[in-house]
Write an enzyme that holds these catalytic residues in place. Sequence first.
Site, short mmCIF file in Angstrom:
data_model
loop_
_atom_site.label_atom_id
_atom_site.label_comp_id
_atom_site.label_asym_id
_atom_site.label_seq_id
_atom_site.Cartn_x
_atom_site.Cartn_y
_atom_site.Cartn_z
NE ARG A 110 5.59 2.99 0.77
CZ ARG A 110 5.78 3.85 1.75
NH1 ARG A 110 6.97 3.96 2.34
NH2 ARG A 110 4.78 4.60 2.20
CG ASP A 111 4.35 2.55 5.47
OD1 ASP A 111 5.53 2.89 5.65
OD2 ASP A 111 3.42 2.92 6.21
CG HIS B 288 -0.59 6.17 6.89
ND1 HIS B 288 -0.27 5.46 5.76
CD2 HIS B 288 0.35 5.83 7.81
CE1 HIS B 288 0.81 4.72 5.99
NE2 HIS B 288 1.21 4.93 7.23
CG HIS C 76 2.09 4.01 12.14
ND1 HIS C 76 3.40 3.65 12.04
CD2 HIS C 76 1.67 4.23 10.86
CE1 HIS C 76 3.78 3.67 10.77
NE2 HIS C 76 2.75 4.03 10.03
CB CYS D 108 7.20 1.75 15.42
SG CYS D 108 7.28 3.52 15.73
CG ASN E 76 1.98 0.71 8.70
OD1 ASN E 76 1.61 1.79 8.26
ND2 ASN E 76 3.20 0.23 8.49
#
Lengths: 400, 400
Positions: free
Chosen positions: A43-44, A301, A303, A334, A343
């Site tokens: 997803r992300d 979470h 990055h 990004c 990520n």
Amino acid sequence: MSSKFTCLRSARLAARYPCRRRTFATAASSRADHVRIVEVGPRDGLQNEKQSIPVATKIELVERLARTGLQTIEAGSFVSLKWTPQMANSSEILEHVLRSTPQSPHPITYQWLLPNVKGLDNFLSVLKSHSQAQQDPYPSPPPSPGFDDGPALNTSSQDPNAMPSSSSGAEAMGKPRGASSSTTSPVHELSIFTAATETFTQKNTNCSIAESLKRFEPIMARGKETGLNVRAYISVALGCPYEGPNVDPHKVAELAVSLLEMGANEISVADTTGMGTAPKTLELLKTLNAAGVDKSDLALHFHDTYGQALVNSVVALEHGIRTFDASVSGLGGCPFSPGATGNVATEDMVHCFHSLGLRTGVDMEKLSEVGEWISQQLGRANESRAGKALLAKIRKELLT
Amino acid sequence: MSSKFTCLRSARLAARYPCRRRTFATAASSRADHVRIVEVGPRDGLQNEKQSIPVATKIELVERLARTGLQTIEAGSFVSLKWTPQMANSSEILEHVLRSTPQSPHPITYQWLLPNVKGLDNFLSVLKSHSQAQQDPYPSPPPSPGFDDGPALNTSSQDPNAMPSSSSGAEAMGKPRGASSSTTSPVHELSIFTAATETFTQKNTNCSIAESLKRFEPIMARGKETGLNVRAYISVALGCPYEGPNVDPHKVAELAVSLLEMGANEISVADTTGMGTAPKTLELLKTLNAAGVDKSDLALHFHDTYGQALVNSVVALEHGIRTFDASVSGLGGCPFSPGATGNVATEDMVHCFHSLGLRTGVDMEKLSEVGEWISQQLGRANESRAGKALLAKIRKELLT
């Protein structure tokens, strides 16, 4: 020494008693030694890809990830296709998961991102259709041979992410597992998202932070009615592309408390821009703690945009956090820094955690192969350093 | 709390008193707050590049690096051209540095790798020729207008790497400096290398570890005679491509003690394969400490092959290490894992250290520009995450 320094204490003990180091990985599962990885690649990770990705590739990614030992996978989102066209096939992915439970060594929790009630309606209608099809002896189209007894809604009080006691230390050390696999129906969870700054929230969701919370109320209520856990993301918690690096940690804590009080089961605190540093991570975690947010209700979470994701993760580990989001092969990029990394790669995080004697249940070799496969499918660079190095090492060993 | 945890203690203090965080960067220079970065890009980085690199590019790289605020640069090596053809121009680079001191905000120490006495002879003959040319009123070819009083051999007891008190906190925070630059003659140092395992030493230098030490004796002796400091690398200290990840830390400590007793001024402990982990780094540092090796005599040289270089660096910082090797834009690759990452990128390390309130004297923006420039010159990917992200951010700000 403070108990917050569990991780470096483990490193120190491992250094002092090298012959006993494996005991950190082979000891029986416990909360302190087990880290839950939430794989957000499908997803992300994929949502920022510019090219159109076939639904078959997305489904295969989910299936391959399920076989690595990961226990939580964010598999898609029911968002506006106008804004996020890449997520157009999420209902097909959900249908596939419902019809044909992906093979996995552990039961898997699938997370689905929903921005509003419309997204929730779409999500629930897929669940309902599947449930009806299961009751119809002649469904059309026919379900695949792998269908089971329908989705397992999370109605039990049992932690769906608890690690089965059968999970071996060999997995934590990246060694191949046996052929055993789970036949348990997957659990589904809902994800919602807001952000720590007004500017980001306005630009990302076209509403204020307060309005975003208001939008969540019916989602939370229906989540509870249907027995679905709800995870809430707080974006730009350690730096905002519009308001700069110094996001107020008290604002993040206030939001986290509001979301938990509204019924969220977990808060994923997201360093969306990768501006997070070790001191800022610690400051934020202390502020959350002081506001009464329990560590077990938090996920981090990170990055890796500035290369600090693993350092920040170790700080969070030392603070007692045991749930981390990551994206296989660093899928995601990004959008706020074109050309920069997004990520943190799941492979790098798993390698780091295993090296510290922690358990994830993930097979590093299988995970690295998935990272290489999806990078090839998308024609992009594999952003995982540990994944690339492990595969290069294995290939070299095969040649000699 | 142990004093070894200076770094995380800094992070905790910074988190507790956020308004005072800048004091960590603006406080007067001290050993505990200052980290010395040894930039190894021009030698360790470039030597693995397959393509032939023009000497003008190599010289320009050294000159650009000198302007970033770095204080130690490994600029070349006097090795066999049969084995390392990329280093063919090192005498020209040395001649250039001697003739025309690169502009720099601080005095710079240049390091030159020498495998044997022949390499030392070649190195010293360049020094001697320059010295004679300086005394000749009509030298042929004429020296460039920038020539000075010849090389400054390190005959004083003063630490050539001490940070000038004029260095501002703005530099540590990555802000642009003024146009001031150093006119002091650079200092030159010699580097030698051996390895922690017999197999690596045999394959890399065609001799045993004991024989490699024997080869160093005349180099050490002549280094002392000529007033040149000697740095000794111990390769594969945290993992060997031939003998595996579990290199005996006692072997590394024994070697370090031998080299220091022979007269080495600094030991660079190198994780050549990137197999190092936080517990193994700590175990090695404790073993070195127990063997009587002082922290101030050690440098750590991490590779980011498995993505763990910064986590390991933070462990080393906490143990009191204040000298670290790194390579701009991660130049170097990993000959033992084709396609994998090599040296940790200087930009990522500097960004991490600055975020912890430590001072390096390096201007992050200038350094990132050098990383991008050399990556473009070589047609390779820029492996620095912080460098890419910072430049992307600056460009975006310029557009808006």
